[in-house]
Design an enzyme around this catalytic site. Structure first.
Site, PDB file in Angstrom:
ATOM      1  CG  LEU A 268      -2.048  -1.009   1.299  1.00 49.92           C
ATOM      2  CD1 LEU A 268      -2.777  -0.916   2.633  1.00 49.92           C
ATOM      3  CD2 LEU A 268      -3.023  -0.842   0.145  1.00 49.92           C
ATOM      4  CG  ASP A 269       0.626   4.110  -3.076  1.00 49.51           C
ATOM      5  OD1 ASP A 269       1.588   3.420  -3.447  1.00 49.51           O
ATOM      6  OD2 ASP A 269      -0.299   4.458  -3.817  1.00 49.51           O
ATOM      7  CB  ILE A 270       3.676   6.525   2.253  1.00 43.78           C
ATOM      8  CG1 ILE A 270       3.942   7.043   3.674  1.00 43.78           C
ATOM      9  CG2 ILE A 270       3.525   7.669   1.266  1.00 43.78           C
ATOM     10  CD1 ILE A 270       5.257   7.786   3.819  1.00 43.78           C
TER      11      ILE A 270
END
Length: 302
Positions: free
Chosen positions: A107-109
């Site tokens: 998952l992206d930050i």
């Protein structure tokens, strides 16, 4: 029975098949004192060393696999270590005796929500492989004007810089003012794909939460930054999703720190009726839920 080294070491929890291939190519794995070759057939009786350390394949392969759900908060990065010193998702996971935690996807930050971790590399490989077509569902809060023509385009497909992409399904999940919630479903995990699809239509994603991976839903009670170990029933269901059989050894005990999943929170299979989808999506409509907390300030890419 001998298996390809990538598959056997992955099944023993030493990493994904791709990670094992990189280690083999780098010359960091020896089999019976000789440098391993990609695709080499081995079994648990071979003497395998990784970076000079003997691997205990037999005990690893006999250990009962484990799977964790983790509710990732925005601000954490999906990596083992971060050169910028940001908190990583692995820091919140419990220590483990046999094997190591393998992350299923990323998952992206800036993205919250469901991450799966397992000690079974073969399971991780199947859950991530594009050929499995595993669905990912996201609750998305978008800022901007959305009309029916836009929703049709997003489901029929739009050209991104890495090829055509589309949402399998989109469902209106309510909201007030400029921000509106939608639930979207994908069957792949390209980098920032959900955000890029919406941005291609001139609207911006202001909040993104993954609420389902395959047939595993993010439980409402699971607070951000906390994990839950899957019980035997959930493990059998997850393994069946990718055509595998879960061998539940007598030493397996679900974590005592978390209550069992609510009845009906995880539905079998990936096909879901409209009513079933509405039930899930009503839990993630952007309302102030217990445990969701205040969103940390994002850093880095996202």
């Amino acid at each position: 029975m001998k298996e390809r080294i990538q598959k056997l070491l992955s099944r023993a929890g030493y990493g994904s098949r791709r990670e094992i291939e990189r280690l083999v190519e780098a010359g960091e794995i020896l089999v019976n004192g000789r440098r391993a070759e990609s695709g080499q057939a081995i079994d648990e009786h071979d003497q395998v060393t990784l970076r000079g350390q003997r691997l205990h394949l037999s005990s690893r392969l006999q250990a009962t696999p484990k799977v964790l759900m983790y509710n990732k908060p925005a601000g954490e990065v999906c990596t083992q270590t971060d050169p910028e010193g940001r908190k990583t998702v692995f820091e919140a996971l419990p220590p483990i005796r046999a094997g190591r935690w393998i992350m299923v996807g990323r998952l992206d930050i800036n993205t919250d929500g469901l991450l799966l971790f397992t000690t079974d590399g073969e399971l991780a490989n199947k859950l991530m492989h594009p050929s499995s077509g595993i669905e990912r569902e996201y609750a998305t809060r978008v800022l901007g004007q959305v009309d029916n023509e836009m929703l049709i385009r997003l489901q029929e497909g739009v050209e991104l810089d890495d090829g055509k992409a589309n949402f399998l399904r989109i469902k209106d999940a309510g909201g007030e003012g400029a921000n509106h919630w939608y639930h979207v479903v994908l069957a792949e995990g390209r980098n920032r794909e959900v955000r890029r699809l919406w941005e291609s239509q001139g609207v911006k994603v202001s909040r993104l939460i993954r609420v389902r991976y395959g047939n595993m839903d993010l439980p409402r009670y699971l607070r951000t930054g906390h994990h839950k170990e899957l019980d035997v029933r959930e493990l059998r269901k997850l393994y069946a999703l990718v055509g595998m059989t879960f061998d539940d050894g007598s030493d397996f005990k679900p974590s005592a720190n978390f209550k069992p999943a609510h009845a009906g929170s995880n539905r079998s299979g990936q096909a879901r009726s409209g009513a079933g989808s509405a039930r899930t999506e009503s839990r993630w409509d952007g309302s102030n839920r217990s445990g969701m907390g205040k969103r940390p300030s994002p850093r880095g890419r996202g």
